[in-house]
Design an enzyme around this catalytic site. Structure first.
Site, PDB file in Angstrom:
ATOM      1  N   TYR A 226      -5.611   5.357  -9.187  1.00 50.96           N
ATOM      2  CA  TYR A 226      -7.097   4.887  -9.006  1.00 50.96           C
ATOM      3  C   TYR A 226      -7.540   6.112  -9.440  1.00 50.96           C
ATOM      4  CZ  TYR A 226      -3.903   2.882  -4.799  1.00 50.96           C
ATOM      5  OH  TYR A 226      -3.185   2.203  -4.199  1.00 50.96           O
TER       6      TYR A 226
ATOM      7  N   CYS B  34       0.876  -0.973  -0.073  1.00 54.66           N
ATOM      8  CA  CYS B  34       0.483   0.235   0.099  1.00 54.66           C
ATOM      9  C   CYS B  34       0.522   1.072   0.196  1.00 54.66           C
ATOM     10  CB  CYS B  34      -1.084   0.017   1.290  1.00 54.66           C
ATOM     11  SG  CYS B  34      -1.902   1.706   1.357  1.00 54.66           S
TER      12      CYS B  34
ATOM     13  N   THR C  61      -8.695   0.606   6.306  1.00 55.46           N
ATOM     14  CA  THR C  61      -7.324   0.833   6.078  1.00 55.46           C
ATOM     15  C   THR C  61      -6.359   0.160   6.915  1.00 55.46           C
ATOM     16  OG1 THR C  61      -7.694   2.728   6.155  1.00 55.46           O
ATOM     17  CG2 THR C  61      -9.378   1.799   4.309  1.00 55.46           C
ATOM     18  N   VAL C  62      -5.143   0.917   6.097  1.00 60.69           N
ATOM     19  CA  VAL C  62      -4.003   0.462   6.400  1.00 60.69           C
ATOM     20  C   VAL C  62      -3.227   1.835   6.557  1.00 60.69           C
ATOM     21  CG1 VAL C  62      -3.267  -2.115   6.910  1.00 60.69           C
ATOM     22  CG2 VAL C  62      -3.128  -0.975   5.183  1.00 60.69           C
TER      23      VAL C  62
ATOM     24  N   GLU D  39      -4.811   8.460   9.348  1.00 60.90           N
ATOM     25  CA  GLU D  39      -4.772   8.288   8.490  1.00 60.90           C
ATOM     26  C   GLU D  39      -2.932   8.673   7.791  1.00 60.90           C
ATOM     27  OE1 GLU D  39      -4.365  11.103   5.331  1.00 60.90           O
ATOM     28  OE2 GLU D  39      -6.319  10.319   6.026  1.00 60.90           O
TER      29      GLU D  39
END
Length: 320
Positions: A187, A50, A120-121, A136
């Protein structure tokens, strides 16, 4: 990330819309703070695949905080609603050494039992209160930049400031430019579900790369002669671009290796001490191509391209 986590974020025009982070507390170098900076108290959950998580790993190493803030690396593939998983024994994958959980979703639910949102990470976790402090990445890197200075391994790392006050307006200008057009632009291109949405996003992406190429032909870093957080935020996208975004996300108008200054700039940052450890090609390529079934339904991982980030970059001579 998993199919359902992304497709639900597309609007009626087929445009990918990123969901905001949910946990936004801040660690302070103040013993009276709600979350005070302390050695050994915090844990960073991250993915080597990520780009957002890699920002935080970059800071952890740059500031010499690896002995101060522990970390766990998740498995590269997301399968269905399992979210990011801990599969120790797999290549560069760790166990959850804090709570002994199997997934990042369980970390979220430990912190907030009623949580049902997007998982999320990175995740910055407080081992003392068993609460997520922040998920965040842009805020986590600010904390790592300043709030743990007393614990940095060397005096040079303590003095390193990647968000200096005199450059903040310039840094914010580049962050505001790079985030929608490049960091999220890949993305927006890759997860578009209409031709119009894709055409708009990919055109903005390459217009931005053209602008960056021109700027970096005259400046060593985004903020001129000083390396800052803006460079880190851009780097994590550039280093993945030719590996996965060109083919997997249809960002194939040009490659980073086709931009002389962007390619040399990417190599320079990659060659900074410890940065190569934050870039794992296997995790990156296998995460994107195995996890995104709506794009690559058979999960076949492409063979290429051939890339060598260790070629001398020459930017030290160019901007001597």
């Amino acid at each position: 990330m998993a199919k359902e986590l992304f497709l639900k974020a597309n609007n009626a025009k087929g445009e990918f819309v990123r969901v905001a982070a949910s946990f936004r507390n801040f660690i302070r170098a103040d013993p009276q703070a709600k979350f005070p900076a302390e050695a050994g108290r915090y844990h960073l959950y991250l993915s080597l695949a990520c780009p957002w998580a890699s920002r935080t790993y970059f800071l952890l190493k740059a500031k010499g905080l690896e002995k101060v803030i522990s970390k766990s690396v998740v498995h590269w593939k997301i399968s269905g609603d399992r979210s990011w998983e801990f599969i120790p024994g797999k290549y560069r994958c760790d166990a959850d050494t804090v709570l002994g959980k199997e997934t990042i979703r369980e970390i979220y639910q430990t912190s907030d039992p009623g949580y049902s949102g997007r998982v999320t990470v990175p995740v910055l976790f407080d081992k003392k209160t068993k609460k997520i402090v922040n998920n965040e990445s842009s805020e986590i890197i600010r904390m790592l930049n300043t709030e743990f200075n007393e614990f940095c391994e060397t005096s040079e790392q303590r003095k390193l400031d990647l968000y200096p006050e005199e450059l903040r307006s310039t840094i914010e200008k580049w962050n505001d430019f790079c985030y929608p057009n490049v960091n999220n632009g890949v993305y927006r291109s890759g997860f578009a579900t209409s031709q119009e949405a894709y055409d708009t996003a990919v055109a903005q992406l390459f217009d931005a790369l053209d602008t960056l190429e021109e700027h970096l032909s005259q400046n060593r870093y985004l903020a001129g002669s000083t390396f800052t957080e803006a460079d880190i935020r851009l780097f994590v996208t550039l280093v993945r671009f030719d590996m996965v975004y060109v083919g997997h996300f249809k960002c194939n108008k040009r490659r980073i290796v086709d931009y002389p200054n962007l390619w040399a700039y990417t190599r320079e940052l990659y060659q900074m001490p410890g940065v190569d450890e934050t870039v794992d090609r296997f995790h990156i390529e296998h995460h994107y191509q195995e996890s995104h079934g709506q794009i690559n339904p058979h999960g076949i991982v492409a063979i290429g391209p051939q890339l060598d980030f260790t070629i001398p970059h020459g930017r030290d001579v160019q901007f001597a």
